[in-house]
Every structure is written in structure tokens, then in C-alpha cells.
Design a protein around this motif. Structure first.
Motif, PDB file in Angstrom:
ATOM      1  N   PHE A   1       0.888  -1.160   0.000  1.00 38.60           N
ATOM      2  CA  PHE A   1       0.000   0.000   0.000  1.00 38.60           C
ATOM      3  C   PHE A   1       0.927   1.210   0.000  1.00 38.60           C
ATOM      4  O   PHE A   1       1.558   1.503   1.024  1.00 38.60           O
TER       5      PHE A   1
ATOM      6  N   ASN B   1       4.300   1.017   1.844  1.00 34.17           N
ATOM      7  CA  ASN B   1       4.195   0.003   2.897  1.00 34.17           C
ATOM      8  C   ASN B   1       4.134  -1.389   2.265  1.00 34.17           C
ATOM      9  O   ASN B   1       3.109  -1.788   1.716  1.00 34.17           O
TER      10      ASN B   1
ATOM     11  N   VAL C   1       3.437  -4.776   2.642  1.00 42.29           N
ATOM     12  CA  VAL C   1       2.736  -5.553   3.671  1.00 42.29           C
ATOM     13  C   VAL C   1       3.010  -7.052   3.509  1.00 42.29           C
ATOM     14  O   VAL C   1       3.342  -7.732   4.482  1.00 42.29           O
TER      15      VAL C   1
ATOM     16  N   LYS D   1       1.760 -11.129  14.671  1.00 43.94           N
ATOM     17  CA  LYS D   1       1.489  -9.881  15.393  1.00 43.94           C
ATOM     18  C   LYS D   1       0.498  -9.011  14.628  1.00 43.94           C
ATOM     19  O   LYS D   1       0.389  -9.117  13.396  1.00 43.94           O
ATOM     20  N   SER D   2      -0.138  -8.110  15.354  1.00 49.37           N
ATOM     21  CA  SER D   2      -1.055  -7.166  14.739  1.00 49.37           C
ATOM     22  C   SER D   2      -0.336  -6.373  13.652  1.00 49.37           C
ATOM     23  O   SER D   2       0.792  -5.916  13.855  1.00 49.37           O
ATOM     24  N   GLY D   3      -0.970  -6.265  12.486  1.00 50.32           N
ATOM     25  CA  GLY D   3      -0.402  -5.471  11.398  1.00 50.32           C
ATOM     26  C   GLY D   3       0.561  -6.233  10.502  1.00 50.32           C
ATOM     27  O   GLY D   3       1.133  -5.665   9.578  1.00 50.32           O
ATOM     28  N   CYS D   4       0.737  -7.559  10.727  1.00 53.22           N
ATOM     29  CA  CYS D   4       1.732  -8.309   9.930  1.00 53.22           C
ATOM     30  C   CYS D   4       1.183  -8.729   8.568  1.00 53.22           C
ATOM     31  O   CYS D   4       1.929  -9.286   7.760  1.00 53.22           O
ATOM     32  N   GLY D   5      -0.098  -8.487   8.303  1.00 53.42           N
ATOM     33  CA  GLY D   5      -0.627  -8.764   6.958  1.00 53.42           C
ATOM     34  C   GLY D   5      -1.611  -9.922   6.860  1.00 53.42           C
ATOM     35  O   GLY D   5      -1.957 -10.342   5.752  1.00 53.42           O
ATOM     36  N   LYS D   6      -2.110 -10.409   7.990  1.00 50.84           N
ATOM     37  CA  LYS D   6      -3.003 -11.587   7.976  1.00 50.84           C
ATOM     38  C   LYS D   6      -4.306 -11.299   7.215  1.00 50.84           C
ATOM     39  O   LYS D   6      -4.718 -12.071   6.348  1.00 50.84           O
ATOM     40  N   SER D   7      -4.962 -10.182   7.582  1.00 54.57           N
ATOM     41  CA  SER D   7      -6.240  -9.878   6.930  1.00 54.57           C
ATOM     42  C   SER D   7      -6.031  -9.530   5.459  1.00 54.57           C
ATOM     43  O   SER D   7      -6.871  -9.853   4.618  1.00 54.57           O
ATOM     44  N   THR D   8      -4.896  -8.905   5.154  1.00 57.26           N
ATOM     45  CA  THR D   8      -4.596  -8.578   3.752  1.00 57.26           C
ATOM     46  C   THR D   8      -4.494  -9.864   2.939  1.00 57.26           C
ATOM     47  O   THR D   8      -5.044  -9.964   1.833  1.00 57.26           O
TER      48      THR D   8
ATOM     49  N   ARG E   1      -7.942 -11.162   2.386  1.00 63.22           N
ATOM     50  CA  ARG E   1      -8.694 -10.360   1.412  1.00 63.22           C
ATOM     51  C   ARG E   1      -8.234 -10.663  -0.013  1.00 63.22           C
ATOM     52  O   ARG E   1      -9.043 -10.684  -0.940  1.00 63.22           O
TER      53      ARG E   1
ATOM     54  N   GLU F   1     -10.512 -13.910  12.496  1.00 67.26           N
ATOM     55  CA  GLU F   1     -10.759 -13.812  13.945  1.00 67.26           C
ATOM     56  C   GLU F   1     -12.240 -13.965  14.276  1.00 67.26           C
ATOM     57  O   GLU F   1     -12.820 -13.127  14.964  1.00 67.26           O
TER      58      GLU F   1
ATOM     59  N   HIS G   1      -5.675 -14.653  16.728  1.00 65.77           N
ATOM     60  CA  HIS G   1      -4.600 -14.223  17.630  1.00 65.77           C
ATOM     61  C   HIS G   1      -4.348 -15.273  18.696  1.00 65.77           C
ATOM     62  O   HIS G   1      -3.421 -15.140  19.491  1.00 65.77           O
TER      63      HIS G   1
END
Ligand SMILES: Nc1ncnc2c1ncn2[C@@H]1O[C@H](COP(=O)(O)OP(=O)(O)OP(=O)(O)O)[C@@H](O)[C@H]1O
Ligand SMILES: [Mg+2]
Length: 266
Positions: free
Chosen positions: A35, A38, A40, A59-66, A69, A177, A210
Motif C-alpha cells: 500500500f 508500505n 505488507v 502480530k497485529s499489522g503483519c498482513g493476515k487480513s490482507t 482479502r 478472527e 490471535h
């Protein structure tokens, strides 16, 4: 290598009655997603056989949801390769559904009508009713079919969201999650339910969580992401269903936690 855009497929109404869950295999190679500046996802290679249950942690922000998607076709990869093998052939678009942390139910629709939304438009009413009743029984909510979402507990709402995702018999179920907002006891009973429906319906599951214990309890394999890369890909070679408190699983949890925290263990 070219990036392949994945459209969310529509289930044709004519097939619904006869369709059985047809799990899809997922092949990811050199997958990147940025992005702006960034970066990701930084070169993900992952082959998931049809019907496997994979958990993705990190960890939070490491790209799991990306990553989820992109699997869903909701986001375009910046580079790399994403391919599916389905019963219809290589590269065919699988029926892919997602469940989020929030149930996202429509408050002005009954429980049954919320589930029927998952079938899409143009499905004859008798087929829709039959499939809805069947999947509500699967998640043990048949008696709530005529209720409003506002009358349900958090765990029941999430079971409706799961039923809405399952009603079209997906080949791939992505879960971001899905149990994160539930209390500990409801969470454990939902884990058991998720494990049972996966064993019964046979879809390929990709679960972002998580909760390392949840990952080890449910998945055949757990992938740890860190800064957009896979830093551990661990098989969980234990038969399902699994019992909490198994010391062998606790040892695997320890290995996963160490990988998330960036510790090296011998
Ligand atoms: N649409 C977007 N536009 C810009 N940046 C984005 C977008 N979506 C995600 N990002 C960025 O990508 C990175 C990874 O986000 P992602 O949501 O995949 O993380 P995550 O691992 O799911 O985190 P969490 O565990 O907190 O849910 C973050 O830095 C986030 O800010
Ligand atoms: Mg996320």
C-alpha cells in the motif's frame, strides 16, 4: 509472474440442491502486496491442499487480513501468483466465503432470512428454505429460524454468520478472527462446532486468529507471518477432534509463540 484477480463467484440456483461441498486447493507463489510504500506482504509461498485447515497467526499489522482479502478477491496482489484447483479444474474460481469477527447481520431480517442472504439472488423459495433449515440445524440454531438477530446472544449471532457463509457450500471458507469477540467458554464451544462442521462439510479452511491455542486446537497446519513473510509453517499432526490440555499440543503452542515473538528455540 502475473497476479490473478479473483472474483467472488456466484452459486447458480440450479446447482444448489445437487451441489456438495467441493473443496479447493490454493497455490500462492511470490505473493506481494504494497500500500504505497508500505510493503505488507513480501513474497508469500503457500500451497494448501483441498480440505486442509490452515491457521494464520502473527502480530497485529503483519498482513493476515490482507492475505485473506487477496484470497477472497477483495484485494489485488501487487505481484505474484494465486491459483486454485477445484473439482471443475485448475484455475476455476472456487466458491469462497468469509466470516469476520463481527457477525454483520441485518437487523430487519429474521435469522433464516439472514442465512438465506448467503445464497445470493434468484434462488427459488423452496430450495432457499430447505438449505437454510439444513444449515441452521448444522449450527444448532434451527429453533431460532424465525427470531430477530437482536434476540440472540453473541455466540448465537456468530453461528448465524457461520451458517450464512456455509449455506452456499463453499469450497474455501476464510475466517478472520471469527471468535475474537466471544467469552472464553462460548469460544471453546464454537471451536468445537467449527471443527465439526469442517469435518462434516469438507471445505478448505483458512483461519486468522490471535489465539495460538485455538490455532493448534483446530488446524492441520499453522503458518506464522512476520513483517509480511512466513517465518514458520508447522504441521499439527494430531487427529481431530482434539482435547484441550494435551501436552503435545502445548509443546507446539510454545514453538509457535516463540516464532511470533521472534525467539529462536532449539
Ligand atoms: N486498504 C489499505 N490501505 C492502506 N494500508 C492498508 C490497507 N489495508 C491494510 N493496510 C496496512 O497493511 C498492514 C497489514 O494490515 P492487516 O489488516 O493485513 O494486518 P493484520 O495482520 O490483519 O492485523 P490485525 O491482527 O491487527 O488484524 C497494516 O500496516 C495496515 O495499515
Ligand atoms: Mg486483521
Amino acid at each position: 509472474m502475473s497476479a490473478i484477480a479473483i472474483d467472488r463467484p456466484r452459486t447458480e440456483s440450479a446447482n444448489i440442491a445437487s451441489q456438495i461441498a467441493s473443496a479447493a486447493a490454493i497455490h500462492i507463489k511470490g505473493l506481494e502486496k504494497s500500500f504505497g510504500n508500505n510493503r505488507v506482504l513480501r513474497g508469500i509461498d503457500l500451497d494448501i491442499p483441498a480440505g486442509q485447515f490452515v491457521a494464520v497467526i502473527g502480530k497485529s499489522g503483519c498482513g493476515k487480513s490482507t492475505l485473506l482479502r487477496i484470497l477472497m478477491g477483495l484485494e489485488e496482489p501487487s505481484a505474484g501468483y494465486l491459483r486454485f484447483d477445484t473439482a471443475e479444474g485448475s484455475d476455476a474460481q472456487p466458491n469462497t466465503r468469509i466470516v469476520f469477527q463481527e457477525p454483520r447481520l441485518l437487523p430487519w431480517f429474521s435469522v433464516a432470512d439472514n442465512v438465506a442472504v448467503g445464497l445470493g439472488e434468484g434462488v427459488p423459495q423452496d430450495i432457499s428454505r430447505r438449505e437454510t433449515v439444513s444449515v441452521l440445524s448444522e449450527v444448532q440454531l434451527a429453533e431460532k429460524a424465525g427470531e430477530w438477530p437482536s434476540s440472540l446472544s453473541g455466540g448465537q449471532k456468530q453461528r448465524v454468520a457461520l451458517a450464512r457463509a456455509l449455506v452456499s457450500k463453499p469450497g474455501i471458507l476464510a475466517l478472520d478472527e471469527p471468535l475474537g469477540a466471544l467469552d472464553a467458554l462460548t469460544r471453546i464451544s464454537m471451536q468445537e462446532l467449527l471443527n465439526r462442521v469442517w469435518r462434516e462439510l469438507g471445505f478448505t479452511a483458512v483461519l486468522v486468529t490471535h489465539d495460538v491455542s485455538e490455532a493448534v486446537h483446530l488446524a492441520d497446519r499453522v503458518v506464522v507471518l512476520d513483517e509480511g513473510r512466513i517465518v514458520l509453517d508447522l504441521d499439527i499432526p494430531h487427529p481431530h477432534p482434539r482435547h484441550h490440555g494435551n501436552p503435545a499440543l502445548a509443546e507446539l503452542e510454545g514453538q509457535l509463540l516463540a516464532a511470533i515473538l521472534g525467539e529462536t528455540r532449539s
